[in-house]
Design an enzyme around this catalytic site. Structure first.
Site, PDB file in Angstrom:
ATOM      1  N   ASP A  13      28.167 -62.676 -86.241  1.00 56.36           N
ATOM      2  CA  ASP A  13      29.168 -62.700 -87.322  1.00 56.36           C
ATOM      3  C   ASP A  13      29.262 -61.368 -88.055  1.00 56.36           C
ATOM      4  O   ASP A  13      29.565 -61.330 -89.248  1.00 56.36           O
ATOM      5  CB  ASP A  13      28.872 -63.830 -88.329  1.00 56.36           C
ATOM      6  CG  ASP A  13      28.675 -65.155 -87.629  1.00 56.36           C
ATOM      7  OD1 ASP A  13      29.495 -65.462 -86.759  1.00 56.36           O
ATOM      8  OD2 ASP A  13      27.698 -65.860 -87.946  1.00 56.36           O
ATOM      9  N   GLY A  15      31.412 -59.070 -87.362  1.00 55.50           N
ATOM     10  CA  GLY A  15      32.799 -58.589 -87.329  1.00 55.50           C
ATOM     11  C   GLY A  15      33.069 -57.759 -86.082  1.00 55.50           C
ATOM     12  O   GLY A  15      33.846 -56.811 -86.119  1.00 55.50           O
ATOM     13  N   LYS A  16      32.448 -58.156 -84.978  1.00 55.34           N
ATOM     14  CA  LYS A  16      32.610 -57.404 -83.720  1.00 55.34           C
ATOM     15  C   LYS A  16      34.049 -57.437 -83.217  1.00 55.34           C
ATOM     16  O   LYS A  16      34.551 -56.453 -82.692  1.00 55.34           O
ATOM     17  CB  LYS A  16      31.689 -57.979 -82.631  1.00 55.34           C
ATOM     18  CG  LYS A  16      30.224 -57.780 -82.905  1.00 55.34           C
ATOM     19  CD  LYS A  16      29.368 -58.477 -81.870  1.00 55.34           C
ATOM     20  CE  LYS A  16      29.423 -59.969 -81.938  1.00 55.34           C
ATOM     21  NZ  LYS A  16      28.896 -60.569 -83.172  1.00 55.34           N
ATOM     22  N   GLY A  17      34.717 -58.606 -83.411  1.00 58.89           N
ATOM     23  CA  GLY A  17      36.092 -58.758 -82.913  1.00 58.89           C
ATOM     24  C   GLY A  17      36.983 -57.674 -83.482  1.00 58.89           C
ATOM     25  O   GLY A  17      37.782 -57.062 -82.779  1.00 58.89           O
ATOM     26  N   GLY A  40      32.634 -66.860 -82.266  1.00 56.18           N
ATOM     27  CA  GLY A  40      33.969 -66.955 -82.856  1.00 56.18           C
ATOM     28  C   GLY A  40      34.357 -65.598 -83.377  1.00 56.18           C
ATOM     29  O   GLY A  40      33.660 -65.028 -84.201  1.00 56.18           O
ATOM     30  N   GLN A 225      27.553 -62.868 -80.440  1.00 52.27           N
ATOM     31  CA  GLN A 225      26.322 -63.062 -81.212  1.00 52.27           C
ATOM     32  C   GLN A 225      25.709 -61.708 -81.643  1.00 52.27           C
ATOM     33  O   GLN A 225      26.368 -60.688 -81.543  1.00 52.27           O
ATOM     34  CB  GLN A 225      25.298 -63.922 -80.458  1.00 52.27           C
ATOM     35  CG  GLN A 225      25.693 -65.391 -80.358  1.00 52.27           C
ATOM     36  CD  GLN A 225      26.556 -65.707 -79.157  1.00 52.27           C
ATOM     37  OE1 GLN A 225      26.348 -65.174 -78.087  1.00 52.27           O
ATOM     38  NE2 GLN A 225      27.520 -66.558 -79.325  1.00 52.27           N
ATOM     39  N   THR A 240      20.012 -67.719 -79.293  1.00 54.08           N
ATOM     40  CA  THR A 240      20.914 -68.333 -78.344  1.00 54.08           C
ATOM     41  C   THR A 240      20.304 -68.144 -76.949  1.00 54.08           C
ATOM     42  O   THR A 240      19.189 -67.637 -76.826  1.00 54.08           O
ATOM     43  CB  THR A 240      22.346 -67.758 -78.479  1.00 54.08           C
ATOM     44  OG1 THR A 240      23.237 -68.566 -77.709  1.00 54.08           O
ATOM     45  CG2 THR A 240      22.430 -66.297 -78.059  1.00 54.08           C
ATOM     46  N   LYS A 332      32.752 -55.039 -93.852  1.00 55.09           N
ATOM     47  CA  LYS A 332      32.713 -55.807 -95.106  1.00 55.09           C
ATOM     48  C   LYS A 332      32.027 -55.093 -96.270  1.00 55.09           C
ATOM     49  O   LYS A 332      31.371 -55.737 -97.092  1.00 55.09           O
ATOM     50  CB  LYS A 332      32.059 -57.160 -94.853  1.00 55.09           C
ATOM     51  CG  LYS A 332      32.941 -58.086 -94.006  1.00 55.09           C
ATOM     52  CD  LYS A 332      32.368 -59.479 -93.963  1.00 55.09           C
ATOM     53  CE  LYS A 332      33.445 -60.534 -93.872  1.00 55.09           C
ATOM     54  NZ  LYS A 332      32.936 -61.880 -93.894  1.00 55.09           N
TER      55      LYS A 332
HETATM   56  P1  IMP Z   1      23.669 -71.869 -79.650  1.00 53.52           P
HETATM   57  O1  IMP Z   1      24.082 -70.526 -79.186  1.00 53.52           O
HETATM   58  O2  IMP Z   1      24.830 -72.783 -79.941  1.00 53.52           O
HETATM   59  O3  IMP Z   1      22.671 -72.520 -78.740  1.00 53.52           O
HETATM   60  O4  IMP Z   1      22.930 -71.706 -81.065  1.00 53.52           O
HETATM   61  C1  IMP Z   1      21.678 -71.041 -81.177  1.00 53.52           C
HETATM   62  C2  IMP Z   1      21.631 -70.253 -82.470  1.00 53.52           C
HETATM   63  O5  IMP Z   1      22.550 -69.183 -82.395  1.00 53.52           O
HETATM   64  C3  IMP Z   1      22.019 -71.049 -83.718  1.00 53.52           C
HETATM   65  O6  IMP Z   1      21.255 -70.563 -84.821  1.00 53.52           O
HETATM   66  C4  IMP Z   1      23.469 -70.695 -83.912  1.00 53.52           C
HETATM   67  O7  IMP Z   1      23.891 -70.851 -85.254  1.00 53.52           O
HETATM   68  C5  IMP Z   1      23.456 -69.245 -83.493  1.00 53.52           C
HETATM   69  N1  IMP Z   1      24.752 -68.743 -83.021  1.00 53.52           N
HETATM   70  C6  IMP Z   1      25.328 -68.959 -81.835  1.00 53.52           C
HETATM   71  N2  IMP Z   1      26.499 -68.301 -81.744  1.00 53.52           N
HETATM   72  C7  IMP Z   1      26.660 -67.650 -82.898  1.00 53.52           C
HETATM   73  C8  IMP Z   1      27.659 -66.750 -83.386  1.00 53.52           C
HETATM   74  O8  IMP Z   1      28.653 -66.429 -82.738  1.00 53.52           O
HETATM   75  N3  IMP Z   1      27.447 -66.269 -84.635  1.00 53.52           N
HETATM   76  C9  IMP Z   1      26.352 -66.584 -85.370  1.00 53.52           C
HETATM   77  N4  IMP Z   1      25.398 -67.382 -84.950  1.00 53.52           N
HETATM   78  C10 IMP Z   1      25.543 -67.920 -83.716  1.00 53.52           C
END
Ligand code: IMP
Length: 436
Positions: A13, A15-17, A40, A225, A240, A332
């Site tokens: 999160d 702000g890579k996009g 996202g 991520q 992740t 930001k």
């Molecule tokens: P998973 O990737 O859904 O298995 O989640 C594992 C961990 O990575 C959790 O703490 C999620 O909140 C975090 N996580 C996964 N994708 C993102 C992302 O795009 N931004 C921030 N945290 C993420």
């Protein structure tokens, strides 16, 4: 001729996009290399706020081809929904513009069900995953039992593979977790439709990357991520399941290190984290709340409030070392406007002592999260600024305190800041190079 890699330097999160969107203008291929729809990316352009989860952020530039690489795990329902959303606002998502590596793995509905079941069963020790099936699909990939995108070439055969995997997952859902099962036939029928739609987009992803580089063109590698969520080098097990680092770009897309010309680490001006796990500079007070509201720190994928805290330079030094960061894109910075004093963590200590300088200098991820519980951040205080900086377009025009904040980051991380985000719109940025 060269590959530019963009990675997150914190917990995602960052702000890579936004940064990828800026660099995409110069690239002929924008390729996503890891993760799935757990990510996202919010891109704001020409009055549209797009929340992309799978389609690379470069899609808005007709000049660049977009690739979803081998290291990505694809939920076809999400991908086709994003394609529809983009097409509705006139963006070309045809097979010539958006390509899918045949080696990418496919997420099934039962991967998501298993992710949720496992989280539920963990109770207090839940990881706080996005429940998008990420852990289970990468586990199936490593176990060499998962269908890949390339299998969609033959939709009927692919549907059978899907049904087989759903049956196997159903056994676990029922026996291990006592849960309802999903219909293999329904899943097969839906996935057969997805296969028909997505098959024209399939390519040999690494060949496309290789040919683009060989033709003297630029490949922009888009990470999802952030560093501390990396499976190997993050805060395991609160991570992740993919390779988030610049190394992940090489394996996730399939090219050699000699092509890498720049590695850009995206850094938010403060720290956030979603999900469980250690976060040494977390603010559980009003300041944390203020940052969350000012920065709209709610998850793009799950809507969860993000945990907020001070900038941690120990993490950034670690990210710079592991990724080989050449430069930092700071996002930001405007969110910090109005805070009287700012703190940045410059080291960690235990029992009032910096026990091992090498450990205190870098984030000690290899020692596991239990060890971290004993560490506390050592803060340096810097003056804040009251001015609205959203209209500033040159670094020299920032308030002196904001310039000092940026300079201190550069000094302690030992990497130049080449981009500063001062607001959510595309043009609300200070660019120290011409290409972002
Ligand atoms: P998973 O990737 O859904 O298995 O989640 C594992 C961990 O990575 C959790 O703490 C999620 O909140 C975090 N996580 C996964 N994708 C993102 C992302 O795009 N931004 C921030 N945290 C993420």
């Amino acid at each position: 001729m060269s590959a530019i890699i963009v990675v997150g330097a914190q917990w995602g999160d960052e702000g890579k996009g936004r940064v990828v969107d800026g660099l995409a203008r110069e690239a002929q291929l924008v390729a996503r290399f890891n993760g799935g729809d757990n990510a996202g990316h919010t891109v704001v352009a020409e009055g549209h706020t797009l929340k992309l989860h799978l389609v690379p952020s470069g899609i808005l530039y007709q000049t660049a081809t977009c690739l979803i690489g081998a290291g990505v795990v694809v939920n076809p329902e999400q991908l086709t929904a994003e394609m529809d959303e983009l097409a509705a606002i006139g963006v070309d998502v045809g097979p010539a513009h958006l390509k899918l590596s045949a080696a990418a793995h496919i997420i099934l509905p039962t991967h998501r069900a298993l992710d949720g079941a496992r989280e539920e069963a963990r109770g207090q020790t839940a990881l706080g995953t996005t429940k998008r099936g990420i852990g289970p699909v990468y586990a199936d990939k490593a176990a060499r039992v998962n269908p890949r995108a390339g299998d969609m070439i033959n939709p009927e055969q692919f549907a059978e593979q899907v049904a087989d995997r759903v049956r196997a997952h159903n056994r676990r859902l029922k026996e291990q977790y006592g849960l309802e099962t999903l219909s293999p036939q329904q899943a097969a029928a839906r996935y057969c439709e997805y296969a028909r739609r997505l098959a024209p987009h399939l390519v040999d992803g690494s060949a496309l990357v290789g040919e683009t580089l060989a033709a003297g063109r630029t490949v922009l590698c888009e990470g999802a991520q952030g560093m501390l969520l990396d499976l190997d080098h993050g805060t395991y097990p609160y991570v992740t399941s993919s390779s988030v680092t610049s190394g992940g770009a090489l394996t996730g897309l399939g090219f050699g290190p000699q092509h890498v010309s720049r590695v850009v680490g995206v850094v938010k001006a403060y720290t956030t984290r979603v999900g469980t796990g250690p976060f040494l500079t977390e603010l559980l007070d009003e300041t944390g709340e203020q940052i969350r509201e000012a920065g709209n720190e709610y998850g793009t994928t799950t809507g969860r409030p993000r945990r907020c805290g001070w900038l941690d330079l120990v993490i950034l030094r670690y990210a710079a070392r592991i990724n080989g960061l050449d430069e930092l894109a700071l996002t930001k910075l405007d969110v910090l406007s109005g805070l009287e004093r700012l703190k940045v963590a410059v080291a960690y200590e235990r029992d009032g002592e910096r026990v091992q300088p090498s450990v205190a200098k870098y984030f000690p991820a290899e020692f596991g999260v239990e060890a971290l519980a004993e560490w506390k951040p050592v803060y340096e205080e810097l003056p804040g600024w009251a001015e609205d900086i959203t209209g500033v377009r040159a670094r020299a025009d920032l308030p002196a305190a904001a310039q000092e904040y940026v300079a201190r980051i550069e000094e302690l991380v030992d990497a130049p800041v080449t981009f500063i985000g001062v607001g959510p719109e595309r043009e609300q940025a200070i660019r120290m190079t011409n290409d972002q």
